[in-house]
Design an enzyme around this catalytic site. Structure first.
Site, short mmCIF file in Angstrom:
data_model
loop_
_atom_site.label_atom_id
_atom_site.label_comp_id
_atom_site.label_asym_id
_atom_site.label_seq_id
_atom_site.Cartn_x
_atom_site.Cartn_y
_atom_site.Cartn_z
CG HIS A 53 -1.87 -1.10 1.29
ND1 HIS A 53 -2.90 -1.14 2.20
CD2 HIS A 53 -2.01 -2.23 0.55
CE1 HIS A 53 -3.62 -2.22 2.03
NE2 HIS A 53 -3.09 -2.91 1.04
CD GLU A 55 -1.95 4.25 3.19
OE1 GLU A 55 -1.69 3.60 2.15
OE2 GLU A 55 -3.09 4.29 3.67
CB CYS A 83 -6.64 -0.37 5.12
SG CYS A 83 -4.95 -1.01 5.02
#
Length: 150
Positions: A53, A55, A83
């Site tokens: 992801h 991040e 998430c």
């Protein structure tokens, strides 16, 4: 010190992710002096890695740059509410402030769902600021998924 948003840079990364066929999410890590330390967009499909992801990739890169697993005094800008995986990574890295664009009622882990930072076992809680650049982030996501449904 005057507030300066870096969301435009996260949005650039989200657009690049979309061009690669990835879900358009982008992230940037900002250092204590206001410089961009790392930037990334989603690469889960490209890397065949469910944890790739934006991040997580940006945090990994920033940790490598500064030579530490802790990003104390660093801020993270991301186009979509993180998430639970990403929220856990943010807590583990000790990110000072999290700024995000669009909320994610389906898969979010900050304001929705698991609410990782509110959990009693969360060892670090960053300051959280949402709805920063949300309209553009929402449009990117909406257009990406609409094109997939054609």
């Amino acid at each position: 010190m005057q507030f300066r948003s870096y969301m435009i840079h996260a949005l650039e990364e989200a657009k690049l992710a979309a061009m690669r066929g990835e879900v358009p999410v982008g992230a940037v890590v900002i250092g204590p002096s206001g410089q961009i330390i790392a930037r990334a967009g989603n690469r889960t499909r490209e890397l065949h890695d469910p944890t790739a992801h934006a991040e997580v990739l940006a945090i990994r890169a920033a940790c490598a740059v500064i030579g530490s697993e802790r990003l104390i005094d660093h801020d993270l800008y991301v186009t979509l509410e993180p998430c639970p995986i990403c929220a856990g990574t943010i807590a583990a890295a000790r990110i000072r402030r999290l700024y995000f664009g669009a909320e994610d009622p389906k898969s979010g882990g900050v304001l929705h769902g698991a609410r990782v930072f509110n959990h009693p076992q969360c060892h670090h809680r960053p300051e959280v600021y949402g709805d920063l650049g949300a309209p553009e982030a929402e449009t990117l996501l909406r257009d990406f998924f609409a094109a997939k449904r054609l």
